[in-house]
Design a protein around this motif. Structure first.
Motif, PDB file in Angstrom:
ATOM      1  N   GLU A  50       1.036  -1.302  -0.127  1.00  0.00           N
ATOM      2  CA  GLU A  50       0.088  -0.126   0.027  1.00  0.00           C
ATOM      3  C   GLU A  50       0.960   1.257  -0.003  1.00  0.00           C
ATOM      4  O   GLU A  50       1.485   1.656   0.839  1.00  0.00           O
ATOM      5  N   THR A 107       0.346   4.336  14.429  1.00  0.00           N
ATOM      6  CA  THR A 107       1.430   3.718  14.305  1.00  0.00           C
ATOM      7  C   THR A 107       1.895   3.105  15.709  1.00  0.00           C
ATOM      8  O   THR A 107       1.482   3.439  16.681  1.00  0.00           O
ATOM      9  N   HIS A 131       2.644   0.321   3.795  1.00  0.00           N
ATOM     10  CA  HIS A 131       2.148  -0.960   4.499  1.00  0.00           C
ATOM     11  C   HIS A 131       2.263  -2.201   3.628  1.00  0.00           C
ATOM     12  O   HIS A 131       1.966  -2.140   2.433  1.00  0.00           O
ATOM     13  N   THR A 132       2.813  -3.043   4.370  1.00  0.00           N
ATOM     14  CA  THR A 132       3.137  -4.232   3.391  1.00  0.00           C
ATOM     15  C   THR A 132       2.414  -5.706   3.793  1.00  0.00           C
ATOM     16  O   THR A 132       2.674  -6.076   5.127  1.00  0.00           O
ATOM     17  N   ASN A 133       1.550  -6.162   2.946  1.00  0.00           N
ATOM     18  CA  ASN A 133       0.707  -7.208   3.388  1.00  0.00           C
ATOM     19  C   ASN A 133       1.451  -8.392   2.859  1.00  0.00           C
ATOM     20  O   ASN A 133       2.008  -8.279   1.510  1.00  0.00           O
ATOM     21  N   GLU A 139      -0.307  -7.818   7.927  1.00  0.00           N
ATOM     22  CA  GLU A 139       0.017  -6.606   7.510  1.00  0.00           C
ATOM     23  C   GLU A 139       1.052  -5.842   8.291  1.00  0.00           C
ATOM     24  O   GLU A 139       1.022  -5.546   9.442  1.00  0.00           O
ATOM     25  N   ASP A 140       2.482  -5.793   7.643  1.00  0.00           N
ATOM     26  CA  ASP A 140       3.461  -4.988   8.486  1.00  0.00           C
ATOM     27  C   ASP A 140       3.156  -3.590   8.101  1.00  0.00           C
ATOM     28  O   ASP A 140       3.451  -3.295   7.083  1.00  0.00           O
ATOM     29  N   ARG A 141       3.047  -2.867   9.306  1.00  0.00           N
ATOM     30  CA  ARG A 141       2.474  -1.474   9.209  1.00  0.00           C
ATOM     31  C   ARG A 141       3.646  -0.496   9.315  1.00  0.00           C
ATOM     32  O   ARG A 141       3.815   0.538   9.290  1.00  0.00           O
ATOM     33  N   ARG A 142       5.059  -1.032   9.311  1.00  0.00           N
ATOM     34  CA  ARG A 142       6.100  -0.264   9.814  1.00  0.00           C
ATOM     35  C   ARG A 142       6.607   0.355   8.559  1.00  0.00           C
ATOM     36  O   ARG A 142       7.413   1.479   8.665  1.00  0.00           O
ATOM     37  N   ARG A 147      -0.255  -6.230  12.018  1.00  0.00           N
ATOM     38  CA  ARG A 147      -1.786  -6.238  12.125  1.00  0.00           C
ATOM     39  C   ARG A 147      -2.101  -7.481  11.555  1.00  0.00           C
ATOM     40  O   ARG A 147      -2.069  -8.098  10.400  1.00  0.00           O
ATOM     41  N   ARG A 179      -4.452  -1.388  14.430  1.00  0.00           N
ATOM     42  CA  ARG A 179      -3.733  -0.637  13.398  1.00  0.00           C
ATOM     43  C   ARG A 179      -2.624   0.321  14.297  1.00  0.00           C
ATOM     44  O   ARG A 179      -1.806   1.153  13.633  1.00  0.00           O
ATOM     45  N   GLY A 213       2.869   5.943   4.925  1.00  0.00           N
ATOM     46  CA  GLY A 213       3.677   4.656   4.908  1.00  0.00           C
ATOM     47  C   GLY A 213       3.546   3.864   3.679  1.00  0.00           C
ATOM     48  O   GLY A 213       3.162   4.296   2.673  1.00  0.00           O
TER      49      GLY A 213
END
Length: 337
Positions: free
Chosen positions: A112, A277, A230-232, A309-312, A295, A290, A228
């Motif tokens: 994303e 975050t 965000h990487t799923n 989902e890596d939100r970092r 997540r 979130r 960000g």
């Protein structure tokens, strides 16, 4: 007859690499799959000294050019040294090796990409003096008082579709002038190829509107959301059972510091614990949270399988680096279990 091939590559600018491109005129008896290597002046892209400046462009992914049309193409390239080995700035090559090593785990990514439009030195939609209304109505909003830059976004979406990029959606984000597009699902290398190409098209199309787009992770200081990427991610095992979901979260937690360092410059400014975050110094995961580092979507918890989902990762992250690192961390842990 001839056609135009736009050779696109990632430069050596630090701490955040930039995209570069130039046009090659190609005889039409050369197929898109047989495009030749080319060269460039690495001393002008932070990739070589002036007394030994030649670098090599190796075509690795070709897309129809939605701007020029016809038989013209956009060409994603790896940068090589003149001995044909990967240049130190070539992050794609290392990720390709990781993807091959763990090919049996069938890792998929969906990324994303958040970004912010700027015009005349301020975010699009910000008044000349002061600030717009606080955050609240801009996210997925509608109306001229809530959404800014939709014409650019729609043109970019159409261009990505015409180019065959695996774009899967768009939406307005939390801050005025801030947007997001999603790329995937795709493998670790392919998702990087498509995301970098989608970024290039974003910058190129925004030119036509006299607007710039930035992936700065904190484009406006203060009480405004950062940007960000965000990487799923999922592996075959994660798509089949929940134990693998938890194991993946635990694996990411075991290497949290290593990941954060590789997730984009300026991450401390964005991962503060506010604005959806988790603090960059802490690792956490949770269902539908979130405010966690990672997540687990609620539907995944219900179905007992799926993805996380890596939100970092920051908006300015290198998708090759992030996809390679996540693949290696999750898949090596699974292989050793």
């Amino acid at each position: 007859m001839v056609y135009k091939a736009e050779y696109i590559w990632i430069d050596g600018t630090e701490p955040t690499a930039r995209l570069r491109s130039k046009t090659k005129i190609v005889k039409d008896d050369v197929s898109h799959g047989d495009l030749p290597i080319w060269g460039f002046d690495g001393s002008s892209t932070n990739q070589a000294p002036g007394d030994n400046s030649d670098c090599v462009l190796k075509p690795v992914a070709v897309f129809p050019d939605p701007i020029r049309g016809g038989d013209d193409v956009l060409v994603m390239c790896e940068v090589l040294l003149i001995d044909m080995t990967p240049h130190p700035t070539n992050t794609r090559a290392a990720t390709a090796a990781i993807a091959e090593k763990y090919a049996d785990q069938e890792t998929w990514f969906g990324i994303e990409q958040e970004y912010t439009f700027f015009k005349d030195g301020r975010p699009l939609g910000f008044p000349v003096n002061g600030y717009p209304a606080p955050q609240g109505f801009y996210y997925c909003g509608v109306g001229a008082d809530e959404v800014f830059g939709r014409d650019v976004v729609e043109a970019h979406l159409e261009a990505c579709i015409e180019a065959g990029i695996e774009i899967s959606g768009i939406n307005a984000e939390v801050m005025p002038g801030q947007w997001e597009f999603q790329v995937g699902p795709a493998g670790p290398v392919e998702v990087g190829d498509h995301l970098w190409m989608a970024r290039w098209l974003l910058y190129r199309i925004a030119e036509e509107f006299g607007i710039t787009a930035t992936v700065d992770p904190k484009p406006v200081k203060g009480d405004w959301n950062g940007a960000g990427c965000h990487t799923n991610v999922s592996t075959k095992d994660m798509r089949e059972n929940y134990d693998a979901i938890i194991a993946a979260c635990e694996a990411l937690g075991s290497k949290a510091e290593e990941h954060v360092k590789a997730y984009g410059a300026g991450i401390e400014d964005r991962l503060t614990g506010a604005h959806e975050t988790a603090p960059w110094t802490e690792f956490s995961y949770g269902v539908s949270n979130r405010g966690a580092s990672v997540r687990i979507p609620w539907q995944v918890a219900v179905d007992k399988k799926g993805y996380i989902e890596d939100r970092r990762p920051n908006a300015n992250m290198d998708p090759y680096v992030v996809a390679g690192l996540i693949t290696n961390t999750i898949c090596s842990a699974a292989a050793g279990s």
